[in-house]
Write a protein that holds these residues in place. Structure first.
Motif, mmCIF file in Angstrom:
data_model
loop_
_atom_site.group_PDB
_atom_site.id
_atom_site.type_symbol
_atom_site.label_atom_id
_atom_site.label_comp_id
_atom_site.label_asym_id
_atom_site.label_seq_id
_atom_site.Cartn_x
_atom_site.Cartn_y
_atom_site.Cartn_z
ATOM 1 N N PHE A 21 0.824 -1.210 0.000
ATOM 2 C CA PHE A 21 0.000 0.000 0.000
ATOM 3 C C PHE A 21 0.856 1.258 0.000
ATOM 4 O O PHE A 21 0.493 2.263 -0.629
ATOM 5 N N ILE A 22 1.989 1.240 0.680
ATOM 6 C CA ILE A 22 2.882 2.405 0.661
ATOM 7 C C ILE A 22 3.386 2.653 -0.750
ATOM 8 O O ILE A 22 3.438 3.801 -1.219
ATOM 9 N N ASN A 25 0.549 3.834 -3.030
ATOM 10 C CA ASN A 25 0.242 5.243 -2.781
ATOM 11 C C ASN A 25 1.018 6.160 -3.728
ATOM 12 O O ASN A 25 0.608 7.288 -3.984
ATOM 13 N N ASP A 26 2.131 5.650 -4.270
ATOM 14 C CA ASP A 26 2.987 6.454 -5.151
ATOM 15 C C ASP A 26 3.633 5.546 -6.192
ATOM 16 O O ASP A 26 4.842 5.313 -6.174
ATOM 17 N N CYS A 58 2.672 -3.816 -7.002
ATOM 18 C CA CYS A 58 1.960 -3.334 -5.811
ATOM 19 C C CYS A 58 0.711 -4.165 -5.534
ATOM 20 O O CYS A 58 0.472 -4.595 -4.401
ATOM 21 N N PHE A 162 -7.471 1.816 -5.664
ATOM 22 C CA PHE A 162 -6.566 2.718 -4.950
ATOM 23 C C PHE A 162 -5.303 2.986 -5.778
ATOM 24 O O PHE A 162 -4.847 4.134 -5.880
ATOM 25 N N THR A 163 -4.760 1.942 -6.376
ATOM 26 C CA THR A 163 -3.544 2.083 -7.186
ATOM 27 C C THR A 163 -3.787 2.987 -8.386
ATOM 28 O O THR A 163 -2.963 3.861 -8.705
ATOM 29 N N THR A 166 -4.389 6.816 -7.155
ATOM 30 C CA THR A 166 -3.185 7.569 -6.795
ATOM 31 C C THR A 166 -2.302 7.840 -8.005
ATOM 32 O O THR A 166 -1.588 8.848 -8.043
ATOM 33 N N PRO A 171 -0.488 11.012 -4.980
ATOM 34 C CA PRO A 171 -0.531 10.204 -3.751
ATOM 35 C C PRO A 171 -1.483 10.782 -2.710
ATOM 36 O O PRO A 171 -1.572 11.999 -2.544
ATOM 37 N N LYS A 172 -2.179 9.895 -2.016
ATOM 38 C CA LYS A 172 -3.082 10.345 -0.947
ATOM 39 C C LYS A 172 -2.280 10.898 0.218
ATOM 40 O O LYS A 172 -2.710 11.837 0.894
ATOM 41 N N ASP A 174 1.453 12.400 0.955
ATOM 42 C CA ASP A 174 2.659 12.883 0.282
ATOM 43 C C ASP A 174 3.827 12.877 1.269
ATOM 44 O O ASP A 174 3.812 13.605 2.265
#
Length: 371
Positions: A21-22, A25-26, A58, A162-163, A166, A171-172, A174
């Motif tokens: 998930f990290i 997020n990016d 991811c 989610f992927t 973002t 990114p949710k 930053d």
């Protein structure tokens, strides 16, 4: 063995989900790390697909963790885990030995790990995953097949959504130095009393066909059998690292405008295009309109790019862009906005708001944030 397997299952499952998930997020940031590896291993064929590969990794990492926690498909999942961790351990081990990739991106920009730290982390994970592999017969689903199917399907849907979100809309969370609320100029300035990097002068000589490094205090040992090769500064103690240390911009004539940018305390709009040739198609009309209206309102628009001036000028004329572009190294541009183009609204040097190429704002939206 059963207890060790269950403990390992929970620890590895949670860690894979968190790590996935990290990175999800990016995904663009993660793709930059993949490109580094592709370049190191001379596989440029994959560079154009780096973002898609990053997204797939991811999603796979998260889903392997989810399935592991559910206790489903134990044999298949155990093999996937073992193959993945063997590959990651080899990769981080290579980085640790060669130093060619200084950050594997395992936890994105949220947790920076040195190559050796990444390698040690993967070795510990490998031990836990070996326990899972050996004791996979002890891993059973704790819910019935219907709930299991629904749970895994929902997890896959949420992870994929989610992927994609973002990737399209930034990114949710930053973790970068140019996040909303940060002062760019302040992050370029050493705090009072901050320690600086400490270096010592090292002299390199050749003796009996071997390279020898000597400090200043060792120079008295030198005789006719030593042949001078080189001199270098060796880092002996790391000091405070500026979060932003490479923010420098130049015009087409290579005249620096960094101070001009930083000393402008008014609102300013920054349009970030790492490469004008790779700009998302169809955004140029919106950029031209927004740039014109922002300048008509009496404010400055700064176009930032790492593209060569000749390409920038051709691009400006083709799409009738009235604002000027300034050249900057690609590295800070990648950190500013994970989009090409990306938009930043600043008040002085404080980041007020950022937008991606999928959400280019109108002047009305800009005014709301300026108020």
């Amino acid at each position: 063995m059963k207890i060790i397997t269950q403990i390992s299952r929970i620890l590895v499952g949670v860690l894979f989900i968190l790590s996935g998930f990290i990175k999800a997020n990016d995904t663009i940031g993660f793709s930059y790390k993949l490109v580094e590896y592709f370049e190191v291993f001379h596989t440029p064929i994959f560079i154009d697909y780096a973002v898609a590969i990053a997204m797939l990794i991811c999603i796979l990492e998260i889903m392997v963790g989810v399935v592991l926690l559910f206790g489903a498909y134990s044999t298949l999942n155990a093999w996937l885990l073992l193959l993945m961790i063997l590959f990651f351990t080899w990769l981080t081990g290579y980085s640790a030995l060669t130093g060619k990739v200084t950050d594997c991106g395992c936890f994105g920009d949220a947790i920076k790990l040195k190559p050796v730290e990444s390698f040690m982390k993967d070795l510990v994970l490998l031990v836990f995953i070996v326990f899972i592999f050996i004791g996979r017969k002890h891993i059973k689903p704790f819910v019935n097949s219907t709930i299991l199917s629904i749970g895994i399907s929902v997890a896959l849907l949420v992870t994929t959504a989610f992927t994609l979100y973002t990737y399209m809309f930034l990114p949710k969370i930053d973790f970068l130095p140019y996040k909303v609320g940060n002062d760019i100029k302040a992050l370029m300035t050493y705090p009072e009393g901050a320690a600086r990097d400490s270096f010592e002068m090292v002299f390199i000589y050749e003796k009996d066909g071997k390279s020898v490094e000597l400090g200043v205090n060792d120079l008295g040992k030198i005789d006719d059998t030593y042949k001078f090769v080189d001199r270098k500064d060796k880092l002996i103690k790391e000091g405070y690292k500026l979060p932003i240390h490479d923010f420098k911009l130049y015009d087409a004539n290579n005249i620096e405008y960094t101070d001009t940018f930083l000393n402008d305390n008014n609102y300013k709009l920054v349009i970030v295009q790492k490469d004008v040739k790779q700009t998302r198609q169809g955004t140029e009309v919106q950029l031209a309109k927004l740039g014109n209206e922002f300048q008509e309102a009496g404010f400055k628009v700064w176009g930032l790019t790492s593209s060569a001036p000749e390409f920038v000028e051709a691009y400006r004329h083709e799409y009738q862009l009235a604002y000027n572009y300034y050249t900057m190294d690609a590295t800070p541009l990648k950190s500013m906005v994970r989009s090409n183009p990306g938009i930043m609204l600043l008040k002085g040097n404080v980041v007020v708001k950022k937008w991606s190429s999928y959400a280019i704002p109108t002047m009305e939206t800009i005014h709301k944030y300026m108020k």
